[in-house]
Motif scaffolding. Structure first.
Motif, PDB file in Angstrom:
ATOM      1  N   VAL A 238       0.867  -1.176   0.000  1.00  0.00           N
ATOM      2  CA  VAL A 238       0.000   0.000   0.000  1.00  0.00           C
ATOM      3  C   VAL A 238       0.904   1.226   0.000  1.00  0.00           C
ATOM      4  N   MET A 239       1.103   1.833  -1.150  1.00  0.00           N
ATOM      5  CA  MET A 239       2.075   2.916  -1.280  1.00  0.00           C
ATOM      6  C   MET A 239       1.368   4.264  -1.291  1.00  0.00           C
ATOM      7  N   PRO A 240       1.806   5.192  -0.427  1.00  0.00           N
ATOM      8  CA  PRO A 240       1.090   6.477  -0.308  1.00  0.00           C
ATOM      9  C   PRO A 240       1.023   7.269  -1.601  1.00  0.00           C
ATOM     10  N   HIS A 241       2.113   7.290  -2.382  1.00  0.00           N
ATOM     11  CA  HIS A 241       2.078   8.124  -3.595  1.00  0.00           C
ATOM     12  C   HIS A 241       1.096   7.589  -4.626  1.00  0.00           C
ATOM     13  N   ASN A 242       0.733   6.290  -4.537  1.00  0.00           N
ATOM     14  CA  ASN A 242      -0.238   5.734  -5.480  1.00  0.00           C
ATOM     15  C   ASN A 242      -1.624   6.323  -5.286  1.00  0.00           C
ATOM     16  N   LEU A 243      -1.937   6.743  -4.063  1.00  0.00           N
ATOM     17  CA  LEU A 243      -3.248   7.342  -3.799  1.00  0.00           C
ATOM     18  C   LEU A 243      -3.356   8.701  -4.501  1.00  0.00           C
ATOM     19  N   TYR A 244      -2.259   9.465  -4.469  1.00  0.00           N
ATOM     20  CA  TYR A 244      -2.227  10.739  -5.195  1.00  0.00           C
ATOM     21  C   TYR A 244      -2.281  10.492  -6.702  1.00  0.00           C
ATOM     22  N   LEU A 245      -1.518   9.508  -7.150  1.00  0.00           N
ATOM     23  CA  LEU A 245      -1.446   9.198  -8.577  1.00  0.00           C
ATOM     24  C   LEU A 245      -2.809   8.794  -9.130  1.00  0.00           C
ATOM     25  N   HIS A 246      -3.484   7.861  -8.461  1.00  0.00           N
ATOM     26  CA  HIS A 246      -4.737   7.315  -8.984  1.00  0.00           C
ATOM     27  C   HIS A 246      -5.834   8.373  -9.039  1.00  0.00           C
ATOM     28  N   SER A 247      -5.892   9.225  -8.010  1.00  0.00           N
ATOM     29  CA  SER A 247      -6.936  10.253  -7.984  1.00  0.00           C
ATOM     30  C   SER A 247      -6.766  11.258  -9.117  1.00  0.00           C
ATOM     31  N   SER A 248      -5.564  11.320  -9.687  1.00  0.00           N
ATOM     32  CA  SER A 248      -5.314  12.219 -10.811  1.00  0.00           C
ATOM     33  C   SER A 248      -5.549  11.538 -12.152  1.00  0.00           C
ATOM     34  N   ILE A 249      -4.970  10.349 -12.348  1.00  0.00           N
ATOM     35  CA  ILE A 249      -4.987   9.769 -13.699  1.00  0.00           C
ATOM     36  C   ILE A 249      -6.365   9.247 -14.117  1.00  0.00           C
ATOM     37  N   VAL A 250      -7.290   9.039 -13.157  1.00  0.00           N
ATOM     38  CA  VAL A 250      -8.655   8.686 -13.575  1.00  0.00           C
ATOM     39  C   VAL A 250      -9.312   9.844 -14.311  1.00  0.00           C
ATOM     40  N   GLN A 251      -8.775  11.049 -14.137  1.00  0.00           N
ATOM     41  CA  GLN A 251      -9.329  12.221 -14.809  1.00  0.00           C
ATOM     42  C   GLN A 251      -8.841  12.361 -16.250  1.00  0.00           C
TER      43      GLN A 251
END
Length: 450
Positions: A238-251
């Motif tokens: 569970v990597m913290p930067h992936n949460l930032y990444l995913h919330s952006s690239i779905v857009q």
């Protein structure tokens, strides 16, 4: 398609409100650049949404996972498989929340923090997130350098230096569009999965022992050495930067922005990430199972370094290609993680600071901050220090997790921000339970250190 505007109005602003809130859209060069068919069969609509989940899944199988999984499998056999399974289930839930935030609120996690928190808290969260990205990048640097050493005999220090040049790969891929970037990632994931499928076939693991390892035991918490590795696995999964990444690239998907369109997009994005993380679960479990079936069963409980595993795999499995296939998969994992680490760094800088930085400058800055400790440790401790630094980087990532997870759960539960797409009660309580487990495990680890 015409390029999207760099700013967008606040989608949650009240009708007729003045003036509208101007926002810089997340990843403006790729924002809503992937078309979504409106009247097409389910599988075609799902295919249009498929991609972001695989970029996220890369972070769940980066070289840092290899160090913790190999150490866990050789020292404790199949017992830590339950940690990989539980961590992956947590990851599926949290990534679904990240997609929900990006789609429903039109904000990535960093932008939401900047809008909703005081400046001091926002800057603190930014610094912690940058530390997490550097720790992740450190694992990528070391993993790629180790793979180059194993395949081509390059000294580790040379390999670390070569990794500074991978910014050219990122620039080339992004220049030709987001879909090509996703295709590159998926191709390397298929290579990694194929490599480990081969390794498992020749390792012939104990199926009953694998099933037993999927059941958690109290020893995971009571044994300090096992707990340290368990938290390393959690941090690597569970990597913290992936949460930032995913919330952006779905857009990057051009879905309808009414409530019906957003609900459909959330459902498709959740399927995409869950399937991709299922692949990550297979690869992470395969690494640990390979170490358990090859090293632990033979009494080699001391194998904790990637280079050790490479040297022992072929002779212990009786297959000349086993070690080479292992190293090829490691190189693919390192290159994959490089791509997503770059995107996450760009999203974090733009979201927290509203600062637009050229990709090449951002990549070089992050990579240099990772190269410095890597060079220092390798120079001081030799090759042995590289694996120790890999495991430590994953523990550092785990310690950063609560600072990304708590805001994410809070934002997606907030009806003022999410409207009717806020997390339902069952999802909200499940998410807070996951956050509590993560905070509790990290607290236990800190108490143990003290």
């Amino acid at each position: 398609m015409a390029p999207p505007p760099p700013f967008d109005a606040d989608p949650n602003a009240a009708p007729g409100s003045s003036p509208p809130v101007a926002r810089r859209v997340s990843l403006s060069e790729s924002y809503r650049s992937v078309a979504v068919p409106k009247s097409a069969p389910f599988w075609r609509r799902l295919l249009a949404f498929s991609g972001p989940g695989y970029l996220v899944a890369v972070g769940y199988m980066d070289p840092g996972n290899w160090a913790t999984d190999i150490a866990g499998g050789s020292a404790f056999g199949y017992q830590l498989l339950s940690v990989i399974l539980i961590s992956n289930m947590m990851a599926m839930l949290l990534q679904a929340l990240a997609a929900r935030l990006g789609i429903a609120a039109g904000l990535d996690l960093a932008q939401a923090c900047r809008e909703r928190y005081p400046r001091a808290i926002n800057l603190t969260l930014w610094v912690l997130c940058e530390i997490a990205i550097i720790a992740c990048d450190l694992a990528e640097v070391l993993g790629t350098a180790i793979a180059l050493q194993l395949l081509f005999g390059l000294p580790l220090l040379w390999g670390v230096g070569i990794t500074a040049c991978d910014v050219l790969l990122i620039l080339m891929l992004q220049h030709y569009g987001f879909r090509l970037l996703e295709a590159f990632i998926v191709t390397l994931l298929v290579v990694i999965a194929g490599c480990f499928a081969y390794e498992l076939v020749i390792a012939r693991p104990d199926i009953a022992a694998i099933a037993g390892g999927l059941v958690p035991t109290a020893r995971i918490v009571t044994d300090p050495a096992m707990l340290y590795l368990a938290i390393g696995i959690l941090g690597a999964t569970v990597m913290p930067h992936n949460l930032y990444l995913h919330s952006s690239i779905v857009q990057t998907r051009a879905f309808d922005t009414d409530d019906t369109g957003k609900r459909h997009a959330i459902r498709m994005a959740t399927i995409d990430s869950s399937v991709a993380l299922g692949l990550a679960l297979f690869i992470n479990a395969a690494i640990l199972i390979l170490a358990a079936a090859t090293f632990h069963v033979a009494g080699r409980h001391d194998v904790a370094e990637i280079s050790q595993a490479y040297a022992l795999l072929s002779p212990m499995l009786g297959a000349g290609a086993a070690s080479v296939v292992f190293a090829v998969a490691l190189l693919a994992a390192g290159q994959n993680s490089t791509v997503t680490g770059t995107l996450a760094g760009q999203i974090v800088a733009e979201g927290f600071l509203d600062l637009k930085i050229p990709i090449w400058a951002r990549r070089l800055a992050t990579r240099l901050l990772a190269i410095i400790p890597a060079v220092a440790v390798i120079a001081a401790l030799g090759d042995r220090g590289a694996t120790e630094l890999l495991v430590l980087s994953q523990v550092v990532l785990s310690l950063q997790l609560p600072f990304a997870v708590v805001p994410l759960v809070a934002f997606t539960s907030d009806r003022a921000l999410m409207g009717g797409l806020a997390s339902p009660a069952w999802l909200k309580w499940a998410a807070w339970s996951v956050a509590g487990v993560i905070i509790g495990l990290n607290g236990w680890l800190l108490v143990g250190f003290l």
